[in-house]
Scaffold this active site. Structure first.
Site, PDB file in Angstrom:
ATOM      1  N   HIS A 138      -7.171   9.934  -1.918  1.00  0.00           N
ATOM      2  CA  HIS A 138      -6.525   9.855  -0.603  1.00  0.00           C
ATOM      3  C   HIS A 138      -7.342  10.542   0.500  1.00  0.00           C
ATOM      4  O   HIS A 138      -7.459  10.034   1.603  1.00  0.00           O
ATOM      5  CB  HIS A 138      -5.123  10.468  -0.695  1.00  0.00           C
ATOM      6  N   ASP A 149       0.854  -1.192   0.000  1.00  0.00           N
ATOM      7  CA  ASP A 149       0.000   0.000   0.000  1.00  0.00           C
ATOM      8  C   ASP A 149       0.892   1.245   0.000  1.00  0.00           C
ATOM      9  O   ASP A 149       1.619   1.495   0.961  1.00  0.00           O
ATOM     10  CB  ASP A 149      -0.884  -0.022   1.252  1.00  0.00           C
ATOM     11  N   TYR A 209       3.236   9.642  -0.317  1.00  0.00           N
ATOM     12  CA  TYR A 209       4.287   9.023   0.502  1.00  0.00           C
ATOM     13  C   TYR A 209       5.659   9.212  -0.153  1.00  0.00           C
ATOM     14  O   TYR A 209       6.683   8.905   0.464  1.00  0.00           O
ATOM     15  CB  TYR A 209       4.040   7.523   0.700  1.00  0.00           C
ATOM     16  N   LYS A 212      -2.596   6.000  -4.132  1.00  0.00           N
ATOM     17  CA  LYS A 212      -3.645   6.992  -3.825  1.00  0.00           C
ATOM     18  C   LYS A 212      -3.329   8.324  -4.489  1.00  0.00           C
ATOM     19  O   LYS A 212      -2.159   8.718  -4.546  1.00  0.00           O
ATOM     20  CB  LYS A 212      -3.747   7.197  -2.304  1.00  0.00           C
TER      21      LYS A 212
END
Ligand code: A2P
Length: 297
Positions: free
Chosen positions: A113, A51, A56, A80
């Site tokens: 997200h 994930d 990120y 996301k």
């Protein structure tokens, strides 16, 4: 059973018959300089669900790990859409960038997200997600951090219900009303921060169940999620913990153990941000400026 994950990987069916491995490896706050190694370690330990997210800043490293291990075909990958790329056209462009970074032509699961309701364009964004699934570029589509009002609105305005809502969920903050809504509408719940950043493993009912079943407290919490039907995304940088977080099949919590853990819920015990208001754009520049991203060891 989806043969690509191999035997012994428990899965859950979401959306249009898509199988997702129940335990995923979460990569939030695994910084770019360490992410490839962490993902390679997770794949070596048997994780078949990774994930990530544009925000990120480690999609390229996840892609490098999938390529280096030749595990791309056997792994379920979620990413996301960052807040700054909401909107129909921006979503399509942004999705292409994710595919390039991850080295994938098709992404298993793509999520919005955050709803960013103050920007008020998540409905158009969702229309782009529906298009991506219709065109076969993603197997499943969903959202993250959506509350009932946001879920109601995309269903009412597009007629398409998300396959998944990835939400903060752990014993001290498991959002029972939102969970019930998702269940009623056939939306799979994925739990992020499933251990409450580690703090929820030290509570009386969890420790009592751990003693009874001869497992760790973290395994009790993750098993509690599993019995609720959640997909879980525990995060650990320690191989031994990563291994135990996948080993959840040898015991079962009783109804009274489940109820005792349920009763820890406290609507104020969030460890994340407020979906009503969070709308920071999540670009690299913004995140470095806010000090929320570390680019070097
Ligand atoms: P560490 O990375 O040092 O192993 P969450 O997934 O809810 O955000 O929780 C992550 C936190 O929980 C991290 O601090 C992680 O620490 C800790 N953690 C993860 N797995 C375990 C485990 N099996 N036992 C104890 N702590 C764990």
């Amino acid at each position: 059973m989806d043969k690509r994950f191999g035997a012994g990987v428990p899965t859950k069916v979401i959306g249009n018959d898509v199988e997702v491995p129940l335990v995923g490896f979460g990569t939030f706050k695994i910084w770019p300089y360490e992410a490839q190694q962490a993902v390679e370690d997770a794949l070596a330990l048997g994780y078949r669900h990774i994930d990530t997210a544009q925000a990120y800043l480690n999609e390229a490293q996840v892609g490098a790990a999938l390529a280096a291990t030749s595990k791309a075909d056997e792994t379920f990958v979620t990413t996301k859409l960052r807040n700054g790329d909401h909107g129909y056209e921006a979503t399509l462009r942004s999705f292409e960038e994710s595919c390039r970074a991850l080295g994938l032509d098709v992404i298993d699961l793509f999520l919005i997200h955050w709803p960013t309701p103050t920007l008020d364009n998540y409905v158009d964004t969702w229309r782009a997600f529906v298009h991506l699934r219709e065109q076969g570029y993603v197997r499943a589509i969903g959202v993250s951090n959506f509350l009932i009002e946001h879920l109601d609105r995309i269903a009412a305005e597009t007629g398409v219900v998300p396959d998944v809502n990835q939400i903060e969920s752990h014993p001290r903050f498991w959002q029972p009303e939102l969970e019930a809504y998702c269940k009623e509408h056939g939306i799979a719940v994925e739990a992020y921060s499933p251990l409450g950043h580690g703090s929820d493993i030290s509570s009386a009912p969890v420790e009592a169940a751990a003693t009874v079943h001869g497992v760790s407290a973290a395994q009790v919490v993750l098993r509690w999620h599993m019995q609720k039907g959640h997909v879980v995304l525990p995060k650990s940088t320690h191989p031994e913990r990563m291994r135990q977080n996948m080993d959840l099949d040898g015991f079962e919590l009783s109804d009274s153990e489940m109820a005792a853990i349920d009763s820890l819920d406290d609507p104020t015990a969030t460890v994340s941000l407020d979906p009503h208001t969070f709308c920071a754009s999540q670009t690299l520049e913004d995140m470095v400026a806010r000090g929320s991203v570390k680019l070097e060891p």
